[in-house]
Design an enzyme around this catalytic site. Structure first.
Site, PDB file in Angstrom:
ATOM      1  N   SER A   4       0.563  -1.103   0.036  1.00 15.57           N
ATOM      2  CA  SER A   4      -0.296  -0.396   0.299  1.00 15.57           C
ATOM      3  C   SER A   4       0.830   1.374  -0.168  1.00 15.57           C
ATOM      4  CB  SER A   4      -0.684  -0.171   1.151  1.00 15.57           C
ATOM      5  OG  SER A   4      -0.580   1.100   2.299  1.00 15.57           O
ATOM      6  N   LYS A   5      -0.001   1.947  -0.339  1.00 13.62           N
ATOM      7  CA  LYS A   5       1.308   3.013  -0.645  1.00 13.62           C
ATOM      8  C   LYS A   5       1.181   3.990   0.885  1.00 13.62           C
ATOM      9  CE  LYS A   5      -2.339   6.021  -3.231  1.00 13.62           C
ATOM     10  NZ  LYS A   5      -2.878   7.374  -3.868  1.00 13.62           N
ATOM     11  N   ARG A   6       0.846   3.771   2.036  1.00 15.58           N
ATOM     12  CA  ARG A   6       0.646   4.165   3.173  1.00 15.58           C
ATOM     13  C   ARG A   6       3.024   3.823   3.245  1.00 15.58           C
ATOM     14  NH1 ARG A   6      -3.782   5.307   6.300  1.00 15.58           N
ATOM     15  NH2 ARG A   6      -5.180   5.430   4.506  1.00 15.58           N
TER      16      ARG A   6
ATOM     17  N   GLU B 299       4.362   2.830  -6.333  1.00 19.09           N
ATOM     18  CA  GLU B 299       2.825   3.561  -8.010  1.00 19.09           C
ATOM     19  C   GLU B 299       4.122   3.251  -8.993  1.00 19.09           C
ATOM     20  OE1 GLU B 299       2.978   7.397  -5.505  1.00 19.09           O
ATOM     21  OE2 GLU B 299       0.186   6.625  -5.917  1.00 19.09           O
TER      22      GLU B 299
END
Ligand code: GLU
Length: 559
Positions: free
Chosen positions: A261-263, A329
């Site tokens: 996840s981006k987190r 990403e």
């Protein structure tokens, strides 16, 4: 403006990638896009791109542009979609509201959908009651549906007016191409919302209408959407549509089984930031300046874990803290200096295999090798070490023009630095003299010092201690002597420099490293650079000797 494709014979298969513009393209999204692209190419069909921007709260401005840039960078050009056009245009859902509205009218008139006016607190109360009574919450369908006039009156009274689908009282079997048959009983489905109170369609509604009207034959998407499919089938039934072929792709996890996840990026940078604050190396005001933020509360909220920092700000902080946030990403991989052809190859293996041991494919080769049958059911693991290995091998194997264009792309997506303005010939040379590059950022890390002004060279304290001052300043003595030897050279090329340094080392009974490291620090301030001979050649006689003299002056003053 509506196109009616319903009765048109399909002449080829048609896949679509339908991202929501909530930021850059995520690895999972890229995998979906790639598989849709490959399936279309494999079967001689068409690949469509559609931007699902009906969730006003989640849309991020210009995210659609970023998604398109990332897809193109990977080489996944769509046949129909935004900017390309096509018979199903427009391809942004926010521009298709008239189409959805016309269908809503029809569903309402036919009694297949109905208005509902519940406020969110009323809905919450219903959900809580269901929880207390230990039953699944299903929206209680009214005995008779509200009229248009009642909906108008509710709207005028300030109530949220939505449209819900009247679910059929039977279940559905999803014939998934990857997972097999998945049966969902009627009791698991309720009258879900088609049109929100802001007049926008829900994802479920828009996706079904668009897949029909854009003549999509095959829907490949992440497994998180599997439970949405029976809803989509119910809607297809209500609207009299065909059901496309579905395939739900396995989830992509980190090696430790956690979700990608981006987190994660934020967590790594935050940990480094807090350590720097504790160590007195950074404070809030310098962090604001570096990140380019004007709002101190934003930074405070980030530290409390209440919010995420915008990608650019996070990356600027990461750079200045000298920490590598994990790439999540596609754009992150581009910024780090991965080759798109490597990413495509690697991503193709996240859930798909050729069936033999073969792992290396170009995009073109994948177009022929790909098949739905070879997509697995089990979660895929994102093995970063393997990706790095793929990238290292591919950079080493690439021809000069590809290396140059890749390095140019890397430099263009990063903030301007000492290498940004170099011409192609120099970039080619840098790729030659930097061996073992794993990501293109390594080229910059190793060579940037060769392109800054002499005054900008800062000598790394640890390197100085280790290679100049240790053993009673042995390194500095060597540096002075090698300066003497180099000063005698008339012709300044790697071919003359190398034997001169080797002879010098032999004469002084020193290993080459004992000569190269002190010299390297004199030239670049650091212990890493391209080969010492190549670095000297590249800098030229005057600059090299000047930098050594400057280093000697600096070294003499050190205790
Ligand atoms: N907009 C949806 C998403 O980004 C698309 C899902 C689908 O392919 O139906 O997850």
């Amino acid at each position: 403006m509506e196109m009616n494709f319903t009765n048109v014979e399909f002449d080829c298969i048609r896949t679509r990638f339908a991202p929501s513009p909530t930021g850059y393209l995520h690895v999972g999204g890229a995998r979906t896009g790639l598989f849709c692209y490959l399936l279309a190419r494999r079967l001689g069909g068409k690949f469509l791109l559609r931007i699902e921007d009906t969730d006003q709260a989640r849309n991020i401005e210009s995210a659609d542009q970023k998604l398109m840039d990332d897809l193109r960078w990977l080489g996944l050009q769509w046949d129909e979609g935004p900017q390309t056009g096509g018979p199903g245009a427009p391809y942004h859902q926010s521009q298709r509201l008239d189409i959805y509205r016309a269908h809503t009218r029809r569903l309402l008139d036919e009694g297949k959908a109905y208005y509902a006016f519940d406020t969110s607190s009323e809905l919450d109360a219903m959900r809580q009651a269901a929880q207390r009574e230990k039953r699944n919450f299903r929206y209680p369908r009214p005995a008779s549906f509200p009229s248009n006039a009642q909906a108008e009156a509710a709207r005028a009274a300030g109530r949220p007016v939505v449209v819900r689908l009247k679910m059929p009282d039977h279940g559905f079997v999803v014939k998934d191409q990857i997972l097999g048959e998945v049966t969902i009983g009627a009791e698991e489905l309720d009258d879900f919302v088609l049109v929100k109170s802001d007049g926008f369609p829900t994802y479920h509604y828009a996706v079904v209408i668009d897949d029909q009207h854009m003549r999509v034959t095959h829907v490949l998407r992440g497994q998180e959407h599997l439970m949405n499919t029976p809803r989509h089938m119910a809607l297809q039934e209500a609207l009299g549509y065909r059901t496309p072929v579905y395939g739900h792709l396995p989830i992509i996890l980190n090696m430790d089984g956690s979700k990608m996840s981006k987190r994660e990026k934020g967590r790594v940078v935050l940990a480094a930031f807090e350590a720097a604050v504790r160590g007195g190396k950074m404070d809030e005001s310098s962090a604001l300046r570096i990140a380019g933020l004007s709002d101190a509360e934003m930074l405070a909220a980030w530290r409390r874990g209440d919010t995420q920092l915008e990608g650019g700000a996070l990356m600027r902080l990461a750079r200045s803290l000298n920490v590598q946030a994990p790439e999540i990403e596609i754009h992150d991989f581009r910024v780090s200096g991965y080759l798109p052809e490597v990413l495509v190859n690697f991503i193709a293996l996240l859930g798909w295999s050729a069936g033999d041991d073969r792992e290396k494919f170009t995009l073109e080769e994948l177009c022929t090798a790909f098949s739905l049958e070879r997509i697995g059911k089990t979660n895929a693991r994102f093995d970063r070490a393997k990706l790095l290995n793929f990238n290292t091998t591919a950079i080493a194997a690439a021809g000069a023009p590809r290396r140059v264009s890749a390095l140019r792309d890397y430099l263009e997506v990063n903030e301007p630095g000492p290498l940004s303005k170099l011409g192609d010939a120099m970039l080619a040379r840098l790729m030659e003299i930097n061996e073992g590059v794993r990501v293109l950022r390594d080229v910059e890390t190793k060579s940037a010092a060769l392109f800054v002004r002499d005054e900008e060279i800062e000598y790394d304290a640890d390197a100085v201690k280790q290679h100049w001052l240790k053993s009673d300043r042995e390194g500095l003595r060597v540096l002075r002597d090698v300066r003497g030897a180099l000063g005698l050279l008339n012709e300044w090329t790697a071919a003359t420099i190398e034997p001169a340094i080797r002879q010098f080392a032999e004469g002084a009974k020193l290993g080459l490293g004992k000569v190269a490291q002190p010299t390297r620090i004199a030239l670049t301030g650091k212990t890493i650079s391209p080969s010492i001979f190549a670095s000297l050649e590249l800098l030229g006689r005057e600059k090299s000797l000047g930098r050594i003299d400057r280093a000697l002056r600096y070294g003499e003053k050190l205790q």
